[in-house]
Scaffold this motif. Structure first.
Motif, mmCIF file in Angstrom:
data_model
loop_
_atom_site.group_PDB
_atom_site.id
_atom_site.type_symbol
_atom_site.label_atom_id
_atom_site.label_comp_id
_atom_site.label_asym_id
_atom_site.label_seq_id
_atom_site.Cartn_x
_atom_site.Cartn_y
_atom_site.Cartn_z
ATOM 1 N N ALA A 703 0.777 -1.286 -0.015
ATOM 2 C CA ALA A 703 0.061 -0.098 0.056
ATOM 3 C C ALA A 703 0.841 1.210 -0.057
ATOM 4 O O ALA A 703 0.639 2.169 -0.638
ATOM 5 N N LEU A 704 1.907 1.085 0.723
ATOM 6 C CA LEU A 704 2.784 2.338 1.112
ATOM 7 C C LEU A 704 3.444 2.669 -0.235
ATOM 8 O O LEU A 704 3.881 3.741 -0.791
ATOM 9 N N SER A 705 3.934 1.443 -0.850
ATOM 10 C CA SER A 705 4.852 1.759 -2.271
ATOM 11 C C SER A 705 4.046 2.468 -3.323
ATOM 12 O O SER A 705 4.362 3.097 -4.309
ATOM 13 N N CYS A 706 2.637 2.003 -3.328
ATOM 14 C CA CYS A 706 1.700 2.525 -4.438
ATOM 15 C C CYS A 706 1.026 3.949 -3.992
ATOM 16 O O CYS A 706 0.697 4.652 -4.897
ATOM 17 N N THR A 715 9.953 3.712 -3.030
ATOM 18 C CA THR A 715 11.024 3.151 -3.295
ATOM 19 C C THR A 715 11.416 2.002 -2.479
ATOM 20 O O THR A 715 11.701 0.882 -2.826
ATOM 21 N N THR A 716 12.043 2.544 -1.241
ATOM 22 C CA THR A 716 12.321 1.925 -0.334
ATOM 23 C C THR A 716 11.433 0.850 0.087
ATOM 24 O O THR A 716 11.484 -0.363 0.411
ATOM 25 N N ALA A 717 9.957 1.106 0.125
ATOM 26 C CA ALA A 717 8.575 0.304 0.572
ATOM 27 C C ALA A 717 8.778 -0.636 -0.598
ATOM 28 O O ALA A 717 8.486 -2.094 -0.227
ATOM 29 N N ALA A 718 8.863 -0.476 -1.900
ATOM 30 C CA ALA A 718 8.790 -1.387 -2.903
ATOM 31 C C ALA A 718 10.036 -2.471 -2.756
ATOM 32 O O ALA A 718 9.914 -3.572 -2.889
ATOM 33 N N LYS A 719 11.121 -1.937 -2.532
ATOM 34 C CA LYS A 719 12.317 -2.750 -2.399
ATOM 35 C C LYS A 719 12.288 -3.622 -1.421
ATOM 36 O O LYS A 719 12.633 -5.084 -1.371
ATOM 37 N N TRP A 764 10.887 -3.693 -9.170
ATOM 38 C CA TRP A 764 11.601 -4.390 -8.303
ATOM 39 C C TRP A 764 10.812 -5.802 -7.829
ATOM 40 O O TRP A 764 11.585 -6.898 -7.444
ATOM 41 N N VAL A 765 9.609 -5.887 -7.930
ATOM 42 C CA VAL A 765 9.113 -7.429 -8.039
ATOM 43 C C VAL A 765 9.465 -8.314 -9.066
ATOM 44 O O VAL A 765 9.613 -9.404 -8.853
ATOM 45 N N THR A 766 9.589 -7.594 -10.128
ATOM 46 C CA THR A 766 10.251 -8.539 -11.364
ATOM 47 C C THR A 766 11.446 -9.128 -11.070
ATOM 48 O O THR A 766 11.606 -10.265 -11.053
ATOM 49 N N LYS A 767 12.462 -8.075 -10.472
ATOM 50 C CA LYS A 767 13.604 -8.595 -10.227
ATOM 51 C C LYS A 767 13.717 -9.494 -8.988
ATOM 52 O O LYS A 767 14.336 -10.726 -9.275
ATOM 53 N N ALA A 768 12.813 -9.505 -8.194
ATOM 54 C CA ALA A 768 12.594 -10.443 -7.195
ATOM 55 C C ALA A 768 12.264 -11.748 -7.852
ATOM 56 O O ALA A 768 13.003 -12.897 -7.058
#
Length: 990
Positions: A703-706, A715-719, A764-768
């Motif tokens: 939620a925070l990342s979006c 960005t840090t939330a997404a990471k 970041w999700v794709t990389k993960a």
């Protein structure tokens, strides 16, 4: 039929009777060939009696026509592998071969068959063959004599090695065996192009060396040969001789060496004094070391003349006086020879240092110039490092102990010299002296600490300062009490002092204090002293009222990071650091994030992105090496802090209001940015540590990342979300949270103000998922490929391919226990580059650059051997990318092409006209980095075949004259190097 048991081999022989008894040798040959091929497949099925009859039959055939012999040998090879071979038959076969077959008149394959038969019998019938005595050795010598094929030589050399290693009787044939092998020394073999056998010159060299160095019995013949080759002009012969001599010393004794020592020493000395080749000098020193070690071993087991002493006397006599020469021409070659001999054994060390160390100390005081003193101290350092090898020795034996005072005096004087280079050697010498336990007295150690502090804090040159800090870190584990009792308090005092000097100087000394505190923290007891000092300084910065630069806080974090890295290998130290530093950093950050906090700096320095970015590696390094039990203990505090505002475990836990980083409201913006610290902690945990309330945490991060307005926080939330997803066990829970994320991303990517945040999350999700080969990764990558055609997000999506392929510094890397498959880049390349190429050809002119940029990022991070194999299909696209106006595309493509010019010159030379034109055009780019990269590529072009380049030589030299006047020094430097290589193109000797 024989395999199935329907026929016996003897029945086959009877059935072949008409062939085997034919008067035509070709027909007989075909019959024996068929029989031999059957035996090669069925030898394990034969009975003892069958083997006996077959052996007798084949032996008699050895006297047959020469056309039949190859098939006979194949049959004997099959029989030599039979386990049921009767005693005496192996000897009988070999005698027949030695007597009846002129082996060297056969074809290569048939000679190889003979060697195989001998090898098989040596492996299975050793005692029988030894019964032949020296006749077996003589027979083999006749077989091998004149062999030229490298495939056969490798097998023949192995047989000779086995003859010697397994103690077969050589009898009077030692010299003949030596001659039949040494005739190949030194090996002169160049494999033909596209050789399918893959035999290299080095294979033959090593195999022959193993033979020549396998027995002391060869010494009287081999050593004169080595001396002769050492005196030749051929570099390769010298190298081979030196390496063989070194190998021989492992098995020789003084008896074998005695006669040849003067000649060997003379040759070695001459080469070291005169050679221009570093490689030959290195091998000479290795050979001298091996000779000295060999003589040292012989001393222990011999009552005869002490050859070691006379050999070392010769070395000292020929080298010692060069150490005193005013011009110092032969100083280094002499010192290297002396050190090579001294390093061979404790006895050689004492014998040489007893003579050389007092002389070096005397020369140091005699010479006043810093450069000469540095040379002498470097030589002294070489001998001190050898003492390190033997450890500290008894008083009565050690030359060094008797010279303790003058050695310390010389080293300390070097530390006070104004010459930086002399200081650096002095610091190295100090480190070595300190490593000799018990050598330095307590007063010396205090003086050492004084010198290190002075150099670390007050020496203008940063090299000396850094060297002193490194030395402190090296010595601290040996003398923890001295450094924690003397150095740490002094550094703390300097850190806290308020000086009257300029702000810049004061700050510079404070920075060095912080660095020195970190450098010296290499022992648990010292870490317990330095960490509180560093944290106290950080708190002082936080509570201060003056507007200190953010760099002050960053400097403390950098020092803490270094301490964290140094503490990782010691479990106790690692846990102390973690439970002391992590709660303290979190507490200070939470305090700073409180609304209207009185402890914040102007502008909230602790909340600035640069400071948070510096805290991340500290928390990460403090967490990665925790045991699963301790990590679980820590995570049970940190997660509730961020989800529920549970602050009770923090050292200062009385805050004016609650901590709600995932809460709504603009007043919580400062708290939300601390998710960066949560990311540093939680993404560094070992994979098997259970995270409390993980599903809730993932939803909050999603939620925070979006939704967050701050790009850094989003960005840090997404990471953080990606880091957790990467380690999450496969199953329904993961599928649900990923589906939720995909839905959020898709809706945000379509339209609205949050498109960039959604793209960041997608990347970041794709990389993960790409790292762990998750099935969903391909559909997410396709979404990313689709965005390359988007005029708004296309350039950022293209840059995202670099993020997917590159090593991430803070999350999703091996160091933080991410789930990573080793070939993920190759797989990504195979799956997606065809789509990128296809997309490029179908894209409109306004977005074509995005596809090129994405492609160049993928290629840039691909292992070079993989890239070379794919080069022919992609090169035309890379050349097109050079015409793109986007400087990122240009840079990526140039950095991709540079190694290919060096590693695939044949393919690149096909496009030389285009390459020359593109590179020269880009040397006038408005971007400095592009100009430099283009000049490097122009330089690398000279590795292409000269005949291809010569037509362009004049044009390139004229074009490279312009960047010689570039306003940027780094561009001019590259232009000089590139133009110089083009000038030399086609010159003799190039």
């Amino acid at each position: 039929g024989v395999k199935d048991g329907r026929w016996t081999v003897l029945q086959l022989v009877e059935a072949l009777g008409f062939c085997l008894e034919s008067t035509d040798p070709r027909t007989r040959g075909r019959g024996i060939q068929l029989l031999s091929q059957v035996l090669l497949q069925c030898y394990s099925l034969l009975q003892e009696k069958e083997v006996m009859h077959l052996v007798l039959f084949y032996e008699s055939r050895l006297q047959d026509h020469h056309l039949v012999i190859p098939s006979v040998l194949q049959g004997l090879r099959a029989l030599s592998m039979c386990e049921v071979l009767s005693p005496g038959l192996a000897v009988s076969v070999l005698k027949a071969i030695f007597q009846e077959v002129h082996v060297q008149s056969l074809m290569q394959l048939d000679r190889h068959t003979v060697y195989s038969i001998i090898t098989n019998f040596m492996n299975t019938r050793e005692e029988e063959l030894k019964g032949l005595g020296a006749n077996f050795t003589f027979g083999f010598i006749q077989v091998m004599d004149g062999e030229k094929d490298p495939r056969n030589l490798l097998v023949a050399f192995q047989i000779v090695r086995d003859l010697i290693a397994k103690d077969y009787a050589l009898g009077p044939f030692v010299e003949e065996l030596f001659e039949v092998t040494s005739c190949y020394f030194p090996v002169d073999f160049t494999p033909p192009p596209n050789d399918p056998h893959g035999i290299q010159r080095e294979d033959l060299i090593l195999s022959l060396r193993a033979v020549l160095a396998s027995t002391p019995q060869f010494a009287e013949f081999l050593l004169p040969l080595l001396i002769e080759k050492l005196d030749s002009e051929l570099q390769s012969a010298k190298l081979d001789s030196l390496q063989t001599l070194t190998a021989c010393c492992a098995v020789y004794g003084q008896k074998e060496l005695q006669e040849f020592l003067p000649s060997l020493w003379s040759s070695l000395r001459r080469e070291v004094f005169q050679t221009a080749s570093e490689k030959i000098e290195m091998e000479c020193l290795a050979a001298l070391h091996a000779l000295s070690a060999c003589l040292s071993r012989s001393v222990l087991s011999s009552d005869s003349e002490d050859l070691l002493d006379s050999f070392l006397s010769s070395i000292l006599q020929d080298c010692r006086h060069h150490l005193c020469e005013p011009d110092m021409k032969l100083v280094w070659p002499s010192a290297k020879l002396l050190q090579a001999a001294a390093g061979a054994s404790l006895r050689t060390y004492h014998r040489i240092t007893r003579s050389v160390l007092p002389l070096l100390l005397e020369q140091y005081t005699k010479h006043m110039q810093s450069s000469q003193r540095r040379t002498i101290l470097e030589m002294l350092l070489g001998f001190l490092e050898l003492q390190q090898k033997w450890g500290y020795v008894e008083e009565d034996e050690s030359t060094l102990l008797s010279l303790q005072a003058p050695v310390c005096s010389v080293v300390f004087s070097a530390l006070l010299d104004p010459s930086v280079q002399l200081q650096l050697v002095g610091v190295k010498a100090l480190t070595v002296l300190g490593s000799l336990q018990g050598f330095l007295s307590s007063s010396d150690l205090e003086l050492v600490v004084d010198h290190l502090i002075r150099l670390a804090l007050h020496e203008e040159d940063s090299q000396s300062s850094e060297a002193a800090m490194e030395a402190a870190g090296s010595l601290a584990p040996t003398y923890p009490k001295v450094f924690s009792g003397h150095m740490v308090p002094r550094l703390e005092e300097e850190l806290q002092s308020e000086r009257e000097e300029s702000y810049h100087n004061h700050r510079s000394i404070q920075q060095r204090c912080l660095q020195a505190l970190a450098a010296v923290s290499t022992h648990t007891s010292i870490v317990r002293e330095t960490v509180p000092v560093l944290l106290q300084h950080l708190q002082k910065v936080q509570k201060g009222t003056e507007a200190r630069n953010t760099q002050d806080v960053v400097s403390v974090c950098q020092s803490l990071h270094r301490v964290a890295l140094q503490s990782q290998q010691d479990a106790e130290c690692c846990w102390y650091f973690h439970q002391t530093v992590v709660p303290c950093l979190l507490a200070m950050a939470v305090q700073a994030a409180m609304p209207e906090s009185k402890h914040t700096l102007p502008g909230n320095a602790l909340l600035e992105e640069e400071v948070l970015a510096a805290m991340i590696p500290v928390i990460s390094a403090a967490t990665t090496h925790l045991s699963p039990e301790l990590a679980a203990q820590s995570v049970s505090h940190v997660v509730p802090l961020f989800l529920d505002g549970e602050v009770s475990f923090l050292p200062q836990n009385s805050f004016p209001c609650s901590f709600q980083p995932f809460g709504d409201g603009e007043c919580l913006e400062a708290q939300r940015c601390l998710v960066a610290l949560l990311m540093a902690f939680i993404c560094s945990l070992p994979r098997d540590v259970a995270i409390p309330q993980q599903e809730r945490l993932l939803r909050e991060l999603l939620a925070l990342s979006c939704s967050c307005n701050c790009p850094f926080t989003a960005t840090t939330a997404a990471k953080c979300f990606a880091g957790l997803v990467n380690k999450h066990p496969a199953g329904q829970q993961l599928d649900e949270i990923l589906q939720l994320a995909v839905n959020r991303m898709e809706s945000s990517l379509v339209e609205g103000p949050r498109r960039m945040q959604a793209l960041t999350l997608l990347l970041w999700v794709t990389k993960a998922l790409v790292l762990r080969y998750h099935p969903l990764s391909s559909s997410l990558t396709d979404k990313l490929l689709g965005l390359l055609g988007d005029t708004e997000l296309g350039p950022a999506a293209a840059d995202g391919f670099s993020l997917l392929m590159a090593e991430s510094p803070d999350v999703l890397h091996k160091g933080c226990h991410a789930d990573m498959r080793i070939m993920f880049r190759q797989r990504f390349f195979t799956d997606n580059v065809p789509k990128l190429v296809q997309g490029f050809h179908g894209a409109g002119p306004d977005v074509k650059a995005n596809y090129l940029k994405g492609l160049s990022h993928v290629l840039n991070h691909l292992p070079k051997p993989v890239l070379v194999t794919e080069l022919p299909t992609l090169l035309s696209l890379l050349l097109e990318a050079l015409s793109c106006t986007d400087r990122v595309v240009q840079l990526s493509t140039l950095s991709c092409l540079h190694p290919l010019l060096l590693e695939a010159p044949q393919i690149m030379s096909l496009h030389v006209d285009t390459l020359v034109t593109k590179f020269l055009n880009l040397t006038s780019s408005p971007t400095m980095a592009v100009r430099i990269a283009a000049l490097r590529c122009a330089h690398a072009l000279t590795s292409l075949p000269t005949t291809v380049l010569l037509p362009y030589k004049g044009r390139v030299i004229r074009a490279l004259a312009k960047p010689l006047d570039d306003k940027k020094r780094l561009v001019r430097k590259e232009a000089v190097a590139a133009r110089g290589e083009w000038f030399l193109l086609g010159s003799p000797g190039r």
